[in-house]
Design a protein around this motif. Sequence first.
Motif, mmCIF file in Angstrom:
data_model
loop_
_atom_site.group_PDB
_atom_site.id
_atom_site.type_symbol
_atom_site.label_atom_id
_atom_site.label_comp_id
_atom_site.label_asym_id
_atom_site.label_seq_id
_atom_site.Cartn_x
_atom_site.Cartn_y
_atom_site.Cartn_z
ATOM 1 N N GLU A 144 0.896 -1.288 0.046
ATOM 2 C CA GLU A 144 0.151 0.079 -0.079
ATOM 3 C C GLU A 144 0.833 1.301 0.124
ATOM 4 O O GLU A 144 2.019 1.284 0.553
ATOM 5 N N PRO A 145 0.288 2.376 -0.417
ATOM 6 C CA PRO A 145 1.347 3.718 -0.596
ATOM 7 C C PRO A 145 1.194 4.362 0.833
ATOM 8 O O PRO A 145 0.873 5.393 0.998
ATOM 9 N N ASP A 146 1.701 3.827 1.843
ATOM 10 C CA ASP A 146 1.784 4.365 3.229
ATOM 11 C C ASP A 146 2.870 5.492 3.010
ATOM 12 O O ASP A 146 4.102 5.256 2.833
ATOM 13 N N ALA A 147 2.372 6.696 3.521
ATOM 14 C CA ALA A 147 3.278 7.733 3.153
ATOM 15 C C ALA A 147 4.725 7.567 3.982
ATOM 16 O O ALA A 147 5.535 7.925 3.638
ATOM 17 N N LEU A 148 4.500 7.319 5.199
ATOM 18 C CA LEU A 148 5.781 7.147 6.035
ATOM 19 C C LEU A 148 6.645 5.884 5.794
ATOM 20 O O LEU A 148 7.605 6.081 6.093
ATOM 21 N N THR A 161 1.886 10.134 14.816
ATOM 22 C CA THR A 161 2.009 9.567 13.275
ATOM 23 C C THR A 161 1.913 8.222 13.187
ATOM 24 O O THR A 161 1.899 7.629 12.059
ATOM 25 N N GLY A 162 1.778 7.456 14.223
ATOM 26 C CA GLY A 162 1.945 5.957 14.042
ATOM 27 C C GLY A 162 0.767 5.059 14.892
ATOM 28 O O GLY A 162 0.520 5.642 15.877
ATOM 29 N N HIS A 163 0.164 4.092 14.462
ATOM 30 C CA HIS A 163 -0.743 3.155 14.856
ATOM 31 C C HIS A 163 0.098 2.157 15.582
ATOM 32 O O HIS A 163 1.456 1.874 14.865
ATOM 33 N N PHE A 164 -0.220 1.224 16.299
ATOM 34 C CA PHE A 164 0.572 0.325 16.834
ATOM 35 C C PHE A 164 1.744 0.419 17.385
ATOM 36 O O PHE A 164 2.842 -0.047 17.320
ATOM 37 N N PHE A 165 1.912 1.916 18.078
ATOM 38 C CA PHE A 165 2.989 2.622 18.759
ATOM 39 C C PHE A 165 4.110 2.501 17.498
ATOM 40 O O PHE A 165 5.354 2.480 17.979
#
Length: 844
Positions: free
Chosen positions: A216-220, A261-265
């Motif tokens: 997937e085109p995940d930005a970070l 900026t992050g899920h799942f820490f």
Amino acid sequence: MLFPKSFHFLFGLFFLALNLSAQDKGKVMPFKKIMIAIEQQHQVSFNYTEDLIAGMQLNPPKKSLSLDQKLSYLAQKTNLSFENIGNQFINIYKKEQEPHIICGYVFSGTEKKPIENANIHLSTKIQVTTDSKGYFEFKKENANILFISHVGFTAKRIVTGNSKPENCLQILLEPEITQLEEIKANAVLASGISKNTDESFEIKPKKFGILPGLIEPDALQTMQQIPGVNSLDESVSSINVRGGTHDQNLFLWNGIRMFQTGHFFGLISVFNPNLAHTISIYKNGSSAFYGESVSSVVAISSTPETIEKNSFSAGINMINADVYAKYNLSKKSYIEISARKSITDFVETPTYKEYFDKIFQNTTITDFSQNQNIDYQSDKKFGFYDATLKYAQKIGAKDQIVLDLITIKDNLEVFQSATVYDINRSENNILRQQNYGGNLSWKRKWNNFNTTKINIYNSSYELLGNQKTTSENQTAIQENTVTNNGISLENNHTITSKFSVSDGYQFNEIGITNLEQVTNPDFYRRVKDVLRTHALILEAKYNDTLSGIYFKTGTRINYIEKFKKYIVEPRIQLGYSISKNLNLELLGELKSQNSQQIIDLQKDYFGIEKRRWIVSNNTTVPIQKSRQLSLNLFYKKGDWLLDIENFYKKVNGITTSSQGFQNQLEFVRTTGNYEIWGSEILVQKKMNHFLTWLSYTYNHNNYHFSNYQYPSFPNNFQLMHTLSWAGIYEKNNFKIALGTKWSSGRPKTSPDLSQIDLSDPVLVYNKPNNTNLHIFSQVNLSSTYKWETTGGIQYKLGVSILNILNRKNEISEYYRVSSLTNSIEEVETFALQRTPNVSFRISL
């Protein structure tokens, strides 16, 4: 009786004539002054030759008259004809010349701006050129064939025939696409990623191809493929750009500053990859409209340039499921929503288990189980979600209003219990992290040359840790909250087709609260700090694609109310095309930042998300300031691409607590700076459907703490050597990518065993960061396949594997004295083991 009536009539007629005579004999003005007054009042421009109006004077028309009425009045009072072209240009010529003149305007077909010095060739071998307003004229013949040309535009052929002179020709020339302009348009690293003239990287998720390990085109995640961008612990919540810490980056989502900026820490980006339209990443030379950052800028916009058709999509992978929908309410308005939620409430996939083991290693949660080996029980609940809403409305032809809302939340609950020596011990831990944001934007296009944009925004962040220990009857609460409000005004003025100016004002208020509360024994501390800043911005841009010169400079003047302090931040971007294939770019900037993340204790918030936001006090916590300079050489010829960038960067005002030390500096509080210089190299080759690239980064990064016994030593985030390679194959709807990343180990501090009494050990260290971890090496694979039914429904299947070779990569190491064994322990943290992921998506 008739005499008085006749007398009254004649008397009135006399005064009327006298009044008209007085108007005619009013103040006479030069004709040129009259035209200047009309130009200023009606925003028009007169075209004429000086000999037409030489020595001409007359009474000016009334200001209350319309433009056409004034032109009619002037035509009656003079021997001139006036031709009104769209209430913008007015041609003047003698009436007797009217049958013998053909005139015209030449405009750019894309920008609708006048083209100066365009060549007009007549079939009779006569040649004329356009003036600064794009205007030309020549003597009329029975038939004229015109050839209009200008460098950078496609030539045009027009037959004038017997067109009437009162209708000036309006000719549009389309820009000629040359190889020089295409040098920046080709894919960099993958399709959907390009490098702009201002040296920023631009990602278009809807056009995104594939990268190793990403489906997937995940930005970070994507930005970590860019040379100079790393994450030492594989976390999108710990992205290091040229040696900077994560909090030194500015992350914007539709103008809203994001503090989480992050899920799942940190293992998943909070930005839905199926939503963003454009992601811009600046390592250096960012616009003066970006503040509050001493490192990079990541600006994400989900607003399309034009209203797109209705769409719906839904997808699932081994961590989360999401939906996206866009619906056009009318021709001028639409609504867009997205939502994503973890599936860990229903199933524990192999991907989830690998993520969980990675995140919670060497935290107080795993420490609990390691210290107990009798009747240990644990119950864990973890979940996250994010949602966005956009409403856009065009009002008339000039105005647009956009409302953006975003909500993000991560929640962890862990209950642990054990029985040791017939004593029950249990802990109930709750960790919550969330970010809310909203932005209301109004944009007005006054005309083709001037636009105004106003944003009103808010961002709220909370990190809450709650620990209850039943055996000790103790409750400990830690809370870090951030509230960020502001308003920004931006004006853009196009002066010519090559030169534009922007100006603006920004007001920003940030309030940060830190709370600590403990029962048994009782302790309470709550600290809140607020900073308000004002900023004036001025920026100018010159872009001449024909001569190959790009120049952008700007200044941001910050004023901090609390400290009564001014900070001036100049920025510069200079590019020059040495040839059609070779570009040279120079970038420089001065920036500042008033907020940062620190770590008080490594076990804060259970050691999972131990950083907390604070604001500067201008003393023990200084305002961070950076200066950076870089020189870039960009070569593109055929299917080859070479990008070499050398840079220097220095950041002052850092604190030891912001750098995550786990050695002798962990409890030392002092300030200093870090200084980094290095090179980033990217080589890329495209062969039909195959794309391959190799990147190398060299960094030399040192801390400088003048008040410490070791005033200079390597930076915690230094990766002196980083090497990446990828091979990507794309054909039709099938894509596959294989890649590897190799880097020298990050610095660590070893204990000085010669000075430690092992019978009663107390840690004594060597010089900070005197050695390094082992080399990091990882091979990743990803592949996607897309197909479409006859009904127009599109399906996409993706598979990825991180760390195919299952290499055990060490990402951190520190030492502690064990209370159980009374010995020195070496504590290691490792990267993800082999981690598979599968995704499926359906789009309508």
